[in-house]
Write an enzyme that holds these catalytic residues in place. Structure first.
Site, PDB file in Angstrom:
ATOM      1  N   ARG A  65       0.833  -1.192   0.000  1.00 16.02           N
ATOM      2  CA  ARG A  65       0.000   0.000   0.000  1.00 16.02           C
ATOM      3  C   ARG A  65       0.879   1.258   0.000  1.00 16.02           C
ATOM      4  NH1 ARG A  65      -1.958   1.187   4.159  1.00 16.02           N
ATOM      5  NH2 ARG A  65      -0.876  -0.272   5.543  1.00 16.02           N
ATOM      6  N   HIS A 225      -9.544  -4.617  13.126  1.00 12.27           N
ATOM      7  CA  HIS A 225      -8.454  -5.213  12.357  1.00 12.27           C
ATOM      8  C   HIS A 225      -7.916  -6.368  13.187  1.00 12.27           C
ATOM      9  CE1 HIS A 225      -4.399  -4.633  10.071  1.00 12.27           C
ATOM     10  NE2 HIS A 225      -5.187  -5.493   9.469  1.00 12.27           N
ATOM     11  N   LYS A 247      -0.491 -13.034  14.650  1.00 11.48           N
ATOM     12  CA  LYS A 247      -1.956 -12.999  14.568  1.00 11.48           C
ATOM     13  C   LYS A 247      -2.512 -14.156  13.737  1.00 11.48           C
ATOM     14  CE  LYS A 247      -3.733  -9.949  11.909  1.00 11.48           C
ATOM     15  NZ  LYS A 247      -4.227  -8.710  11.262  1.00 11.48           N
ATOM     16  N   THR A 248      -1.957 -14.335  12.538  1.00 13.58           N
ATOM     17  CA  THR A 248      -2.457 -15.396  11.662  1.00 13.58           C
ATOM     18  C   THR A 248      -2.111 -16.772  12.208  1.00 13.58           C
ATOM     19  OG1 THR A 248      -2.280 -13.967   9.719  1.00 13.58           O
ATOM     20  CG2 THR A 248      -2.368 -16.337   9.328  1.00 13.58           C
ATOM     21  N   ASP A 262      -8.475 -11.282   9.166  1.00 12.97           N
ATOM     22  CA  ASP A 262      -8.010  -9.896   9.088  1.00 12.97           C
ATOM     23  C   ASP A 262      -9.015  -8.813   9.474  1.00 12.97           C
ATOM     24  OD1 ASP A 262      -5.779  -8.216   8.456  1.00 12.97           O
ATOM     25  OD2 ASP A 262      -6.761  -7.645   6.604  1.00 12.97           O
ATOM     26  N   ARG A 326       2.689 -12.252  -1.298  1.00 12.72           N
ATOM     27  CA  ARG A 326       1.382 -12.614  -0.742  1.00 12.72           C
ATOM     28  C   ARG A 326       0.639 -13.612  -1.627  1.00 12.72           C
ATOM     29  NH1 ARG A 326      -0.931  -9.602   3.448  1.00 12.72           N
ATOM     30  NH2 ARG A 326       0.366  -7.867   4.159  1.00 12.72           N
TER      31      ARG A 326
END
Length: 534
Positions: A65, A225, A247-248, A262, A326
């Site tokens: 991004r 988030h 987190k994942t 997410d 990704r």
């Protein structure tokens, strides 16, 4: 088989497509199948197939991004509502309109891909999205990441929002109000997102996330988030954390169903915003992340990866293009997933941090005020050597674990979190997946097995009946015992060779927390800023 991909549209779609403002000479491919999009992407040179027949594409100049090139139209709807600043940069409605019209005009005699999708698995808060893509693989990305519509829904589709994404279109910064040629612009009044000059597909996903972060809290729904999973007893858990905190990994559990990885909303239940996952694949292996590895199969998309020499086998360790490699795949590529992507109101929240200073405990129980404070902080640490000039750990803060996507002031989300926690009496846990026994370079990384053990103990209620002590200077409640983890590790101060060094390092980090908190000024003068330090 010769597939006529760009066919004449039926009358039922004419009104919707006219509402998108496309020129009469634009050819439209509407709601193509996965195989059609893959075939056309290959024919157009947008990507190549891996040995596993997965489409692999490059995003061009931008491999992530571009937050400095994201704008929100400032008008009567947004003027007093948006948290304006470096994150939410204003652009005028007139500039948006002229840019929008030039983008549409550029599509004369061109071909585009249009897809009807949804966001929000709770039907009470679902929004319909019409996505207009220049690239076939971007349209496949939207098929994977958003929620697919049924045939009946497509036949009677009215978009609430439109995304117009043209990577080849460059803005003119001298007249368009942009910083440079690439841009993402959200117009909340027109309900249109313009994206140009960048091939990074994640801009579409995060654009809609920003939209929901504006609209849902105004309806009393907390947008988050975070990842989410649910156990067999209906015990939903939420996992918040910045990149590198686990987190994942920690939300992927063979004994619990994945709701999503997410973006979620918390109404009277937890619901996924998305229909897929957009996972990092740098150094991916079947051994350590089998679910993600197994999801990379036909229909998925790989971004910015490379092959091993003289093969079509992906080398996941190759970061010659970017470390931000990704994959995008639909949720139904995960066997152990909740279907639909909803769960009961959460019974546990986990705030994950990779504390490279080594002063936070493996787990601590937070009060509601502390939960709001650590939610606002969104803390982790950058490691020495990860960026030029970083020679020791650097504290990193991102409000609500997602500052880049928050159109409203962070206090709006923290206050809503506080109300939910008080109403539902949900325990919140601060979990350090980083270092103990000293800072990075001296201490040791907390073993993943120990982190899984403390989370399992919280989920099963094993920490509800143990004794706690207070860890200063943070005022955190830390358990004196926890199944599956050595007792001496629970108090981080006791793991340091010199407790006096721990005290000095902990004091520096606590000051950094306070300094970060002071950057938020509550424009409404509400209770949050007055109460979190009391």
């Amino acid at each position: 088989m010769n597939i006529n991909l760009f066919s004449i549209l039926s009358d039922v779609d004419t009104n919707v497509l006219q509402s998108l403002g496309l020129p009469d000479t634009t050819t439209v491919a509407l709601n193509l199948t996965v195989s059609q999009l893959t075939e056309l992407a290959l024919k157009r040179g947008e990507g190549v197939l891996t040995e596993a027949e997965v489409l692999m594409c490059d995003t061009g100049t931008f491999t992530g991004r571009s937050p400095k090139d994201k704008f929100i139209v400032r008008d009567a709807l947004t003027e007093k509502a948006i948290w304006w600043g470096a994150i939410n940069q204003p652009i005028e409605a007139k500039q948006f309109e002229q840019l929008h019209q030039r983008m549409l005009a550029s599509l004369a005699d061109q071909s585009v891909f249009v897809r009807y999708v949804k966001a929000g698995a709770d039907p009470r808060y679902t929004i319909n999205i019409a996505v207009v893509n220049e690239l076939a693989w971007h349209n496949l990305f939207c098929h994977n990441l958003f929620i697919e519509t049924s045939a009946d829904e497509r036949a009677n589709f009215t978009p609430d929002w439109t995304i117009l994404n043209l990577p080849s279109f460059q803005a003119d910064s001298t007249i368009d109000g942009t910083r440079q040629g690439n841009f993402t612009i959200i117009n909340f009044s027109k309900r249109v997102i313009l994206i140009g000059g960048t091939g990074y597909a994640g801009e579409m996903k995060k654009g809609i996330f920003s939209v929901l972060n504006f609209t849902l809290p105004r309806q009393g729904v907390l947008s988050m988030h975070c990842s989410a999973n649910v156990g067999k007893a209906g015990d939903t858990a939420l996992f918040f954390g910045l990149s590198g905190t686990g987190k994942t990994t920690l939300s992927t559990d063979p004994d619990r169903q994945l709701i999503g990885d997410d973006e979620h909303g918390w109404s009277d239940q937890v619901f996924n915003f998305e229909g897929g996952c957009y996972a990092k694949v740098i150094n991916l292996s079947a051994e350590h992340e089998p679910e993600i590895y197994g999801a990379i199969r036909p229909g998925a998309v790989l971004e910015n990866t490379r092959f091993s020499p003289d093969t079509r086998i992906v080398d996941f360790a190759d970061q010659s293009v970017t470390e931000n490699t990704r994959t995008a795949y639909p949720l139904d590529y995960i066997a152990n997933r909740a279907n639909p992507s909803v769960g009961p109101a959460p019974r546990n929240l986990f705030f994950l941090t990779a504390d490279a200073f080594g002063v936070l405990p493996p787990i601590a129980r937070l009060t509601v005020k502390q939960a709001m404070y650590y939610f606002l902080s969104g803390y982790t640490a950058k490691l020495a050597g990860t960026e030029v000039g970083i020679k020791e750990p650097v504290p990193t803060f991102s409000a609500c674990f997602g500052a880049a996507f928050l159109p409203l002031h962070p206090f709006a989300y923290a206050d809503l979190l506080g109300h939910h926690l008080e109403d539902a009496e949900v325990p919140v846990w601060l979990v350090n997946t980083g270092w103990t026994g000293g800072s990075f370079g001296t201490g040791q990384r907390i073993k993943l097995a120990y982190t899984r053990a403390v989370i399992r103990a919280a989920l099963t209620g094993a920490l509800d009946t143990v004794d706690y002590q207070i860890l200063q200077p943070f005022g955190l409640q830390i358990p004196k015992t926890c199944p599956g983890i050595p007792t001496e590790l629970l108090d981080p101060r006791q793991t340091w060779a010199r407790p006096i060094d721990y005290d000095a390092t902990a004091s520096r980090l606590e000051r950094a927390f306070r300094q970060n908190y002071e950057t938020y000024e509550n424009p409404a003068g509400g209770s949050t800023s007055e109460s979190l330090f009391s």
